[in-house]
Design a protein around this motif. Structure first.
Motif, short mmCIF file in Angstrom:
data_model
loop_
_atom_site.label_atom_id
_atom_site.label_comp_id
_atom_site.label_asym_id
_atom_site.label_seq_id
_atom_site.Cartn_x
_atom_site.Cartn_y
_atom_site.Cartn_z
N SER A 193 0.85 -1.19 0.00
CA SER A 193 0.00 0.00 0.00
C SER A 193 0.89 1.24 0.00
CB SER A 193 -0.89 -0.01 1.25
OG SER A 193 -1.67 1.17 1.31
N SER A 218 -3.36 4.72 -1.60
CA SER A 218 -4.20 5.45 -0.67
C SER A 218 -4.70 6.70 -1.35
CB SER A 218 -3.40 5.81 0.59
OG SER A 218 -3.04 4.63 1.26
N HIS A 220 -8.17 8.35 -0.85
CA HIS A 220 -8.85 9.13 0.18
C HIS A 220 -9.63 10.33 -0.32
CE1 HIS A 220 -6.86 6.29 2.58
NE2 HIS A 220 -5.77 6.95 2.86
N ASN A 298 -10.27 5.26 11.82
CA ASN A 298 -9.98 4.89 13.21
C ASN A 298 -9.40 6.10 13.93
OD1 ASN A 298 -10.65 2.07 12.80
ND2 ASN A 298 -8.79 2.00 11.56
N1 SAH Z 1 2.04 4.55 3.72
C1 SAH Z 1 1.22 3.54 3.13
C2 SAH Z 1 0.79 2.45 4.11
C3 SAH Z 1 0.14 3.00 5.32
S1 SAH Z 1 -1.25 2.56 6.13
C4 SAH Z 1 0.00 4.20 2.54
O1 SAH Z 1 -0.17 5.40 2.68
O2 SAH Z 1 -0.77 3.53 1.86
C5 SAH Z 1 -2.44 1.68 5.28
C6 SAH Z 1 -3.75 2.42 5.09
O3 SAH Z 1 -4.34 2.90 6.32
C7 SAH Z 1 -3.55 3.63 4.21
O4 SAH Z 1 -4.53 3.66 3.22
C8 SAH Z 1 -3.72 4.76 5.18
O5 SAH Z 1 -4.08 5.94 4.54
C9 SAH Z 1 -4.80 4.21 6.09
N2 SAH Z 1 -4.97 4.97 7.33
C10 SAH Z 1 -4.11 5.85 7.88
N3 SAH Z 1 -4.64 6.40 8.99
C11 SAH Z 1 -5.86 5.84 9.14
C12 SAH Z 1 -6.88 5.99 10.12
N4 SAH Z 1 -6.75 6.81 11.15
N5 SAH Z 1 -8.01 5.26 9.97
C13 SAH Z 1 -8.16 4.41 8.93
N6 SAH Z 1 -7.21 4.21 7.98
C14 SAH Z 1 -6.08 4.93 8.09
#
Ligand code: SAH
Length: 349
Positions: A193, A218, A220, A298
């Protein structure tokens, strides 16, 4: 003396000089056996080697592991202390198929500073070595062997822990190759990811050594302005850039089964409106073979609120009515701060 960057291969080379690759492979394979817990127990090695190796602390690259069990016993989080005292987290969670998914970290901290993510708030400390990434999987192989009551095998690995995998490209690639070579986990069961670092995404296209694992970006928000507000590494023309990149990606990894996953955290009043759904539908049409993974937000102690079930349902229905392939991520391990975005190592005091 070992520094944090001393790898097992370097240690072996220092001890024994040039080692034939079949021998290295033999050692690496033994590292994934649940019953072997030290170099001394690798009986396929000559006794002359086992002696000096037995003393080596590089058999695993963490010196301490503290495991937290969720109440439902479906999620486990390990806090690993590395050779230099830095700490990382890795998570084991039961997946929909009843097997386990391991979530690995790739860096200590993260430099991407996404506003909703606990790791982002820690800042960046250092990259993990390939051994340190691989050893998170090994930790759970040993854990499951030691806890037969938890019984199930590891079927998937996701690079979704602390850190931005593509900002630690070489170590991540090496760790993928090692896991693929020495476990029965195949490339379609591994997902990397990324926040979407374009130079690194481009590098994957030209890299014959990059294995055909799944990628998740990611996203978003499909609206450049919103995305930039919540993800400081974003940029104005990312929809166009990603669409161009995806076209090349599909051309290179040509397979009927292959799709790109885009992760989408549902943040109330930020990216969950009807307009945002429309923007996302437009974006998925440009990309083609896309799966959208909706993630409940979360809590990480910031200003965001999670979208309500109703808001998420409405968003999902809108996407589905436009023919978009949508999945929803289950939140797991919230009671042990192991859910997405909650991985952060608290400073003492
Ligand atoms: N750096 C990588 C992997 C990180 S985490 C990335 O950005 O993809 C994996 C996923 O969890 C990512 O999509 C990230 O955006 C998400 N994530 C980060 N904080 C979060 C939160 N507070 N609640 C839910 N998902 C979250």
């Amino acid at each position: 003396m070992h520094t944090n960057t001393t790898t097992r291969q370097e240690t072996l080379r220092v001890l024994f000089g040039v080692i034939p690759s079949w021998r290295l492979s033999q050692i690496e394979r033994a590292l994934f056996s649940p019953s072997i817990r030290s170099f001394g127990e690798i009986t396929t090695l000559p006794a002359l080697w086992r002696g000096p190796l037995h003393e080596e602390r590089v058999f695993v690259s963490y010196r301490e592991a503290q495991v937290f069990w969720s109440q439902k016993k479906d999620t486990f989080k390990a806090l690993l202390t590395l050779a230099d005292g830095k700490k990382i987290e890795t998570v084991l969670m039961r997946n929909a198929r009843g097997a386990f998914t391991v979530c690995v970290s790739t860096q200590v901290g993260c430099a991407m500073a996404c506003t909703f993510c606990a790791t982002g708030k820690m800042g960046f400390s250092r990259n993990l070595s390939s051994d340190e990434i691989v050893d998170q999987v090994r930790h759970w192989i040993y854990f499951l062997a030691d806890h037969p009551e938890v019984s199930a095998r590891i079927s998937n690995v996701v690079y979704m822990g602390m850190g931005e995998p593509l900002a630690n490209y070489e170590a991540v690639r090496q760790s993928l190759r090692t896991i693929l070579a020495h476990t029965d986990i195949g490339p379609t069961h591994i997902t990397v990811s990324t926040v979407g670092l374009v130079p690194m995404l481009d590098r994957i296209l030209d890299d014959a050594e990059w294995p055909a694992v799944r990628l998740a970006v990611s996203l978003h928000s499909a609206d450049p302005k919103t995305r930039k507000e919540i993800m400081p590494t974003s940029y104005d023309d990312f929809p166009e850039t990603l669409a161009r990149w995806a076209e090349q990606y599909f051309a290179k990894f040509d397979s009927k089964r292959r799709h790109l996953t885009f992760e989408y955290i549902m943040l109330s009043g930020v990216n969950d409106s009807e307009q945002h759904a429309e923007a996302l539908i437009g974006f998925t049409r440009r990309i083609g073979k896309v799966r959208i993974n909706l993630i409940p937000y979360n809590y990480t102690g910031d200003i965001f609120r999670k979208s309500t079930q109703r808001e998420i349902d409405a968003f999902q229905e809108r996407l589905e009515s436009a023919g978009v392939d949508v999945t929803r991520r289950r939140t797991m391990g919230e009671d042990i701060d192991a859910a997405c975005g909650q991985l952060a190592v608290r400073k003492r005091g």
